[in-house]
Design an enzyme around this catalytic site. Structure first.
Site, PDB file in Angstrom:
ATOM      1  N   SER A 173      -4.769  14.516 -50.885  1.00  0.00           N
ATOM      2  CA  SER A 173      -6.065  14.449 -51.568  1.00  0.00           C
ATOM      3  C   SER A 173      -5.874  14.828 -53.026  1.00  0.00           C
ATOM      4  O   SER A 173      -4.958  15.589 -53.366  1.00  0.00           O
ATOM      5  CB  SER A 173      -7.051  15.428 -50.922  1.00  0.00           C
ATOM      6  OG  SER A 173      -8.200  15.575 -51.734  1.00  0.00           O
ATOM      7  N   TYR A 220      -8.914  24.086 -48.135  1.00  0.00           N
ATOM      8  CA  TYR A 220      -8.702  22.627 -47.993  1.00  0.00           C
ATOM      9  C   TYR A 220      -7.680  22.163 -49.030  1.00  0.00           C
ATOM     10  O   TYR A 220      -6.724  21.443 -48.705  1.00  0.00           O
ATOM     11  CB  TYR A 220     -10.026  21.884 -48.177  1.00  0.00           C
ATOM     12  CG  TYR A 220      -9.875  20.370 -48.106  1.00  0.00           C
ATOM     13  CD1 TYR A 220      -9.654  19.730 -46.898  1.00  0.00           C
ATOM     14  CD2 TYR A 220      -9.940  19.595 -49.261  1.00  0.00           C
ATOM     15  CE1 TYR A 220      -9.509  18.336 -46.832  1.00  0.00           C
ATOM     16  CE2 TYR A 220      -9.803  18.209 -49.203  1.00  0.00           C
ATOM     17  CZ  TYR A 220      -9.581  17.597 -47.994  1.00  0.00           C
ATOM     18  OH  TYR A 220      -9.429  16.224 -47.932  1.00  0.00           O
TER      19      TYR A 220
HETATM   20  N1  LIG Z   1     -13.169  10.878 -47.778  1.00  0.00           N
HETATM   21  C1  LIG Z   1     -12.650  11.393 -48.868  1.00  0.00           C
HETATM   22  O1  LIG Z   1     -13.311  11.467 -49.923  1.00  0.00           O
HETATM   23  C2  LIG Z   1     -11.233  11.901 -48.855  1.00  0.00           C
HETATM   24  C3  LIG Z   1     -10.641  12.228 -50.081  1.00  0.00           C
HETATM   25  C4  LIG Z   1      -9.326  12.681 -50.087  1.00  0.00           C
HETATM   26  C5  LIG Z   1      -8.635  12.798 -48.908  1.00  0.00           C
HETATM   27  N2  LIG Z   1      -9.224  12.491 -47.714  1.00  0.00           N
HETATM   28  C6  LIG Z   1      -8.443  12.631 -46.478  1.00  0.00           C
HETATM   29  O2  LIG Z   1      -8.477  11.408 -45.786  1.00  0.00           O
HETATM   30  C7  LIG Z   1      -8.206  11.660 -44.404  1.00  0.00           C
HETATM   31  C8  LIG Z   1      -9.199  10.876 -43.551  1.00  0.00           C
HETATM   32  O3  LIG Z   1     -10.488  11.430 -43.713  1.00  0.00           O
HETATM   33  P1  LIG Z   1     -11.817  10.573 -43.835  1.00  0.00           P
HETATM   34  O4  LIG Z   1     -12.350  10.802 -45.191  1.00  0.00           O
HETATM   35  O5  LIG Z   1     -11.605   9.194 -43.371  1.00  0.00           O
HETATM   36  O6  LIG Z   1     -12.777  11.394 -42.829  1.00  0.00           O
HETATM   37  P2  LIG Z   1     -13.260  11.143 -41.334  1.00  0.00           P
HETATM   38  O7  LIG Z   1     -14.060   9.892 -41.258  1.00  0.00           O
HETATM   39  O8  LIG Z   1     -13.893  12.417 -40.914  1.00  0.00           O
HETATM   40  O9  LIG Z   1     -11.905  10.912 -40.560  1.00  0.00           O
HETATM   41  C9  LIG Z   1     -11.078  11.957 -40.091  1.00  0.00           C
HETATM   42  C10 LIG Z   1     -10.366  11.482 -38.848  1.00  0.00           C
HETATM   43  O10 LIG Z   1      -9.467  12.499 -38.387  1.00  0.00           O
HETATM   44  C11 LIG Z   1      -9.583  12.563 -36.968  1.00  0.00           C
HETATM   45  N3  LIG Z   1      -9.179  13.909 -36.528  1.00  0.00           N
HETATM   46  C12 LIG Z   1      -9.696  15.098 -36.921  1.00  0.00           C
HETATM   47  N4  LIG Z   1      -9.092  16.096 -36.245  1.00  0.00           N
HETATM   48  C13 LIG Z   1      -8.181  15.516 -35.419  1.00  0.00           C
HETATM   49  C14 LIG Z   1      -7.276  16.013 -34.447  1.00  0.00           C
HETATM   50  N5  LIG Z   1      -7.193  17.328 -34.184  1.00  0.00           N
HETATM   51  N6  LIG Z   1      -6.502  15.149 -33.791  1.00  0.00           N
HETATM   52  C15 LIG Z   1      -6.582  13.806 -34.028  1.00  0.00           C
HETATM   53  N7  LIG Z   1      -7.423  13.282 -34.937  1.00  0.00           N
HETATM   54  C16 LIG Z   1      -8.230  14.130 -35.602  1.00  0.00           C
HETATM   55  C17 LIG Z   1     -11.041  12.219 -36.669  1.00  0.00           C
HETATM   56  O11 LIG Z   1     -11.213  11.650 -35.363  1.00  0.00           O
HETATM   57  P3  LIG Z   1     -11.636  12.533 -34.083  1.00  0.00           P
HETATM   58  O12 LIG Z   1     -12.722  13.447 -34.513  1.00  0.00           O
HETATM   59  O13 LIG Z   1     -12.063  11.508 -33.076  1.00  0.00           O
HETATM   60  O14 LIG Z   1     -10.380  13.245 -33.658  1.00  0.00           O
HETATM   61  C18 LIG Z   1     -11.319  11.148 -37.712  1.00  0.00           C
HETATM   62  O15 LIG Z   1     -10.988   9.869 -37.207  1.00  0.00           O
HETATM   63  C19 LIG Z   1      -8.265  13.168 -44.218  1.00  0.00           C
HETATM   64  O16 LIG Z   1      -6.958  13.696 -44.154  1.00  0.00           O
HETATM   65  C20 LIG Z   1      -8.958  13.634 -45.479  1.00  0.00           C
HETATM   66  O17 LIG Z   1      -8.617  14.951 -45.814  1.00  0.00           O
HETATM   67  C21 LIG Z   1     -10.510  12.043 -47.659  1.00  0.00           C
END
Ligand SMILES: NC(=O)c1ccc[n+]([C@@H]2O[C@H](COP(=O)([O-])OP(=O)(O)OC[C@H]3O[C@@H](n4cnc5c(N)ncnc54)[C@H](OP(=O)(O)O)[C@@H]3O)[C@@H](O)[C@H]2O)c1
Length: 249
Positions: A145, A158
């Site tokens: 991130s 985080y």
């Molecule tokens: N959105 C942003 O602005 C942003 C910016 C920078 C970085 N990121 C990073 O991008 C990545 C994806 O996040 P997102 O933004 O797409 O959010 P999201 O929609 O909440 O996706 C997170 C995913 O991680 C899975 N997950 C969480 N805990 C888990 C576990 N213990 N085992 C297996 N799967 C797990 C969740 O599925 P389940 O709940 O079904 O397990 C979900 O599919 C993350 O690493 C986040 O930190 C996001």
């Protein structure tokens, strides 16, 4: 029609494929001809996505997995290998983000972020390293991130978890690069997903204001960056990518 032809025939694992960035990456890989294993805890969500990918002519396997559990990740390796054979592309995308002020945040929230974003990522990495190093060419993508570099109030833990991801990517290049594993670290800015959904109160208001002023990428736009990156010729590594909305700085 395939846009990134080098992805055809690849065998990919995407963690956190139930929603947001992970689901979009899985769809992009499958649309370009890769076999894709979808890993996340919500079995119904990944099954629904796998069904949709297959209905669109792609190849997908839903494997309900909790990356904080050794047994669950080991079982996922077995299931993916049985269905698809050796994996040559792993996207460590699963993550959680729970803001909280340093004096009052529940320790359990910090533990959950570290267990998922750092230890969980390492667990998946270790489990698939034999596959990745088996054949002289593979990809490992870690979704870090921009918070690994920028500081925001309430995002100390985080940000620290994502700084660890960026460090792991850097260090792994020395270890896995000579074995033909291309390690790419992606640092997104704001991207539409479910990450924000559970954030309430002042923290949620802060995020909403920030998104309104800085803009936000669609998950599909970030997925396109990932698909482009892993479809470069094997010896070309776009090793560190910061992908932001143009209006975010
Ligand atoms: N959105 C942003 O602005 C942003 C910016 C920078 C970085 N990121 C990073 O991008 C990545 C994806 O996040 P997102 O933004 O797409 O959010 P999201 O929609 O909440 O996706 C997170 C995913 O991680 C899975 N997950 C969480 N805990 C888990 C576990 N213990 N085992 C297996 N799967 C797990 C969740 O599925 P389940 O709940 O079904 O397990 C979900 O599919 C993350 O690493 C986040 O930190 C996001």
């Amino acid at each position: 029609m395939s846009q990134y032809e080098n992805l055809a025939g690849r065998t990919a694992v995407v963690t956190g494929a139930a929603s947001g960035i992970g689901a979009a990456i899985a769809k992009a890989f499958a649309a370009n001809g890769a076999k894709v294993a979808l890993l996340a805890r919500r079995a119904d969500r990944i099954q629904e996505l796998a069904d949709k990918i297959r209905a669109d002519g792609g190849q997908a396997l839903a494997v309900a997995t909790d990356i904080t559990s050794d047994a669950s990740v080991d079982a996922a390796v077995t299931a993916v290998n049985a269905a698809f054979g050796r994996v040559d592309l792993v996207v460590n995308n699963a993550g959680v983000m729970i803001p909280g002020d340093i004096g009052n945040a529940p320790f359990a929230d910090w533990q959950k972020m570290l267990d998922t974003n750092v230890t969980g990522l390492l667990r998946v990495l270790r489990a698939f390293t034999p596959d990745l190093t088996a054949d002289g060419h593979a990809d490992l993508v870690n979704i870090s991130s921009i918070a690994a570099h920028l500081t925001f109030p309430e995002y100390t833990v985080y940000g620290a978890s994502k700084a660890a991801v960026t460090f792991v990517s850097n260090s792994l290049r020395a270890e896995l690069g000579p074995k033909g594993v291309r390690v790419t670290n992606i640092e997104p800015g704001l991207v539409e997903s479910e990450l924000r959904d559970d954030i309430t109160g002042e923290s949620g208001a802060f995020l909403d204001e920030w998104i309104a002023s800085a803009g936000i990428l669609a998950a599909e736009e970030l997925a396109d960056v990932v698909a482009y990156t892993v479809s470069r010729p094997a010896r070309v590594n776009l090793r560190q990518i910061i992908a932001l909305p143009t209006t975010q700085y």
